[in-house]
Scaffold this motif. Structure first.
Motif, PDB file in Angstrom:
ATOM      1  N   THR A  13       0.851  -1.186   0.000  1.00 20.94           N
ATOM      2  CA  THR A  13       0.000   0.000   0.000  1.00 20.94           C
ATOM      3  C   THR A  13       0.889   1.239   0.000  1.00 20.94           C
ATOM      4  OG1 THR A  13      -0.147   0.264   2.407  1.00 20.94           O
ATOM      5  CG2 THR A  13      -1.669  -1.311   1.384  1.00 20.94           C
ATOM      6  N   SER A  14       0.275   2.392  -0.007  1.00 25.11           N
ATOM      7  CA  SER A  14       1.043   3.635  -0.084  1.00 25.11           C
ATOM      8  C   SER A  14       1.845   3.935   1.170  1.00 25.11           C
ATOM      9  CB  SER A  14       0.103   4.807  -0.385  1.00 25.11           C
ATOM     10  OG  SER A  14      -0.876   4.927   0.620  1.00 25.11           O
ATOM     11  N   VAL A  15       1.561   3.273   2.305  1.00 30.57           N
ATOM     12  CA  VAL A  15       2.362   3.497   3.504  1.00 30.57           C
ATOM     13  C   VAL A  15       3.465   2.448   3.636  1.00 30.57           C
ATOM     14  CG1 VAL A  15       0.513   4.639   4.778  1.00 30.57           C
ATOM     15  CG2 VAL A  15       0.781   2.154   4.961  1.00 30.57           C
ATOM     16  N   GLY A  16       3.496   1.488   2.721  1.00 28.29           N
ATOM     17  CA  GLY A  16       4.498   0.437   2.772  1.00 28.29           C
ATOM     18  C   GLY A  16       5.658   0.711   1.850  1.00 28.29           C
ATOM     19  N   GLY A  17       6.425  -0.336   1.575  1.00 27.19           N
ATOM     20  CA  GLY A  17       7.605  -0.216   0.731  1.00 27.19           C
ATOM     21  C   GLY A  17       8.558  -1.354   1.027  1.00 27.19           C
ATOM     22  N   PRO A  18       9.717  -1.381   0.385  1.00 28.51           N
ATOM     23  CA  PRO A  18      10.656  -2.506   0.546  1.00 28.51           C
ATOM     24  C   PRO A  18      11.193  -2.662   1.964  1.00 28.51           C
ATOM     25  CG  PRO A  18      11.662  -0.719  -0.688  1.00 28.51           C
ATOM     26  CD  PRO A  18      10.216  -0.389  -0.588  1.00 28.51           C
ATOM     27  N   ILE A  19      11.479  -1.549   2.630  1.00 23.13           N
ATOM     28  CA  ILE A  19      11.990  -1.638   3.995  1.00 23.13           C
ATOM     29  C   ILE A  19      10.918  -2.196   4.916  1.00 23.13           C
ATOM     30  CG2 ILE A  19      12.794  -0.294   5.986  1.00 23.13           C
ATOM     31  CD1 ILE A  19      14.203   1.549   4.017  1.00 23.13           C
ATOM     32  N   TYR A  20       9.713  -1.673   4.770  1.00 22.29           N
ATOM     33  CA  TYR A  20       8.606  -2.184   5.574  1.00 22.29           C
ATOM     34  C   TYR A  20       8.383  -3.662   5.293  1.00 22.29           C
ATOM     35  CZ  TYR A  20       3.941  -3.097   7.313  1.00 22.29           C
ATOM     36  OH  TYR A  20       2.879  -3.658   7.964  1.00 22.29           O
ATOM     37  N   LEU A  21       8.469  -4.066   4.033  1.00 20.66           N
ATOM     38  CA  LEU A  21       8.229  -5.461   3.663  1.00 20.66           C
ATOM     39  C   LEU A  21       9.232  -6.386   4.345  1.00 20.66           C
ATOM     40  CD1 LEU A  21       6.745  -7.586   2.008  1.00 20.66           C
ATOM     41  CD2 LEU A  21       8.311  -7.099   0.114  1.00 20.66           C
ATOM     42  N   VAL A  22      10.504  -6.004   4.357  1.00 17.26           N
ATOM     43  CA  VAL A  22      11.520  -6.824   5.007  1.00 17.26           C
ATOM     44  C   VAL A  22      11.227  -6.959   6.499  1.00 17.26           C
ATOM     45  CG1 VAL A  22      13.962  -6.946   5.656  1.00 17.26           C
ATOM     46  CG2 VAL A  22      13.322  -6.300   3.317  1.00 17.26           C
ATOM     47  N   VAL A  23      10.910  -5.825   7.130  1.00 19.97           N
ATOM     48  CA  VAL A  23      10.584  -5.843   8.567  1.00 19.97           C
ATOM     49  C   VAL A  23       9.370  -6.722   8.828  1.00 19.97           C
ATOM     50  CG1 VAL A  23       9.767  -4.431  10.503  1.00 19.97           C
ATOM     51  CG2 VAL A  23      11.626  -3.597   9.044  1.00 19.97           C
ATOM     52  N   ALA A  24       8.343  -6.561   8.000  1.00 21.24           N
ATOM     53  CA  ALA A  24       7.108  -7.321   8.190  1.00 21.24           C
ATOM     54  C   ALA A  24       7.333  -8.817   8.000  1.00 21.24           C
ATOM     55  CB  ALA A  24       6.028  -6.822   7.228  1.00 21.24           C
ATOM     56  N   LEU A  25       8.109  -9.181   6.986  1.00 22.76           N
ATOM     57  CA  LEU A  25       8.359 -10.602   6.738  1.00 22.76           C
ATOM     58  C   LEU A  25       9.108 -11.238   7.902  1.00 22.76           C
ATOM     59  CD1 LEU A  25       9.326 -10.585   2.944  1.00 22.76           C
ATOM     60  CD2 LEU A  25       7.283 -11.616   3.967  1.00 22.76           C
ATOM     61  N   VAL A  26      10.169 -10.586   8.346  1.00 26.57           N
ATOM     62  CA  VAL A  26      10.974 -11.149   9.434  1.00 26.57           C
ATOM     63  C   VAL A  26      10.161 -11.264  10.721  1.00 26.57           C
ATOM     64  CG1 VAL A  26      12.962 -10.753  10.948  1.00 26.57           C
ATOM     65  CG2 VAL A  26      13.167 -10.366   8.485  1.00 26.57           C
ATOM     66  N   LEU A  27       9.514 -10.172  11.097  1.00 29.00           N
ATOM     67  CA  LEU A  27       8.792 -10.172  12.368  1.00 29.00           C
ATOM     68  C   LEU A  27       7.586 -11.096  12.359  1.00 29.00           C
ATOM     69  CD1 LEU A  27       8.954  -6.473  13.572  1.00 29.00           C
ATOM     70  CD2 LEU A  27       9.859  -8.478  14.725  1.00 29.00           C
ATOM     71  N   ASN A  28       6.903 -11.180  11.227  1.00 30.17           N
ATOM     72  CA  ASN A  28       5.724 -12.032  11.196  1.00 30.17           C
ATOM     73  C   ASN A  28       6.071 -13.511  11.137  1.00 30.17           C
ATOM     74  OD1 ASN A  28       3.027 -10.443  11.097  1.00 30.17           O
ATOM     75  ND2 ASN A  28       4.467  -9.234   9.886  1.00 30.17           N
ATOM     76  N   VAL A  29       7.204 -13.847  10.546  1.00 30.07           N
ATOM     77  CA  VAL A  29       7.673 -15.226  10.629  1.00 30.07           C
ATOM     78  C   VAL A  29       7.944 -15.583  12.089  1.00 30.07           C
ATOM     79  CG1 VAL A  29       9.612 -16.768  10.125  1.00 30.07           C
ATOM     80  CG2 VAL A  29       8.597 -15.401   8.302  1.00 30.07           C
ATOM     81  N   LEU A  30       8.618 -14.690  12.809  1.00 30.83           N
ATOM     82  CA  LEU A  30       8.912 -14.929  14.223  1.00 30.83           C
ATOM     83  C   LEU A  30       7.631 -14.955  15.054  1.00 30.83           C
ATOM     84  CD1 LEU A  30      12.027 -12.600  14.691  1.00 30.83           C
ATOM     85  CD2 LEU A  30      12.018 -15.102  14.515  1.00 30.83           C
TER      86      LEU A  30
END
Length: 318
Positions: A239-256
């Motif tokens: 979405t417009s508030v996201g981006g590549p940095i957010y995606l990396v953070v979201a992927l790592v944290l949500n896996v954990l």
């Protein structure tokens, strides 16, 4: 509160400034301030630094007012819960009347001055948030239904919307997404706490899910809500508030986070009691980092956009 209960609590003098400040729930206020700040800074357009400072200050005061009113109403159950019995009112350092007066004054003060400093949409949202937290959650849902945290979690989810409204004068899809992120995070966060603090809620007569449906059901609920939260959090990257940095953070944290929820779901009560709820406490601690990291990533994406790097985003839904 009776004189006897005050004496038992060890009250030995007049209240200090720190006692009144504790009424405002400063730890909760930290989350309120941070998510509101992200909402304000992620919003399009420029906000004068002084106006931004005033907005965050009055939002923080409003959050503190909610905390004081919550402590005033919940003084009876706070007195019997290990986690809360040292709060200013049950310990006898501050009276209930003082907490009520402080809460009401700060509520009116914060709403009026936020409206004057920014706009009345923001002021109205702050007023509704205080009302929702105090009247809907504290006075009604908390003692009535095991869904108290699910519905009542909306109160803690409004700050980024208030910050966004302070900057733009309105509500948008982006601010609603930030609301949803906090709203969906709240149940697994508090249910993890309830797993290892069940006796507190049981003694206080608070119908948390662990009390009314048991820990097995609570573990199931944590897993389901965590999976839904993970889907929402990762989708926000596009979405417009996201981006590549957010995606990396979201992927790592949500896996954990999902792994932690699965670990909790697999455990039985004997295993939890044996290691003093090690996995549940670890999940709870991770949940604190989880929300701060996601909103921190949104803030970084907003900063990159303002610096002219919006082209790096993934905002296919923007």
């Amino acid at each position: 509160m009776t004189d006897a209960s005050i004496q038992q609590a060890g009250f030995d003098g007049e209240a200090q400034f720190g006692d009144y400040f504790a009424l405002l729930k400063p730890r909760v206020m930290t989350l309120v301030v941070f998510t509101a700040l992200v909402g304000l800074l992620a919003a399009p357009g420029a906000v004068h630094p002084f106006v931004a400072f005033c907005a965050i200050l009055f939002i923080a005061v409003g959050g503190g007012a909610s905390g004081a009113l919550n402590m005033w109403w919940d003084a009876d159950i706070d007195a019997v819960m290990t986690r809360t019995r040292r709060r200013p009112i049950p310990s006898g350092r501050v009276t209930g009347d003082e907490a009520l007066a402080i809460g009401l004054f700060l509520s009116g003060f914060s709403v009026v001055f936020l409206g004057l400093a920014t706009n009345w949409v923001a002021g109205g949202l702050l007023a509704f948030t205080i009302f929702f937290y105090v009247a809907i959650y504290t006075m009604w849902l908390k003692r009535w239904t095991p869904q108290n945290i699910v519905i009542g979690g909306a109160a803690g989810a409004f700050p980024p919307m208030i910050g966004w409204a302070a900057a733009t004068g309105g509500i948008s899809v982006e601010s609603v997404l930030m609301f949803c992120l906090t709203f969906m995070w709240t149940p697994p966060h508090f249910w993890a706490l309830a797993l290892f603090m069940r006796k507190d809620y049981d003694h206080a007569g608070v119908p948390m899910l662990t009390v009314t449906h048991g820990r097995r059901s609570t573990r199931n609920h944590i897993l389901v809500y965590t999976l839904l939260l993970a889907a929402l959090a990762i989708a926000t990257a596009f979405t417009s508030v996201g981006g590549p940095i957010y995606l990396v953070v979201a992927l790592v944290l949500n896996v954990l986070f999902v792994k932690g929820a699965v670990d909790i779901w697999r455990r039985d009560e004997d295993a939890s009691e044996a290691d003093n709820f090690k996995a549940e406490k670890a999940f709870f601690k991770l949940s604190l980092l989880y929300l701060f990291a996601h909103f921190g990533a949104i803030l970084i994406e907003a900063a990159l956009t303002r610096l002219g790097f919006a082209g790096l985003g993934l905002g296919v839904w923007a």
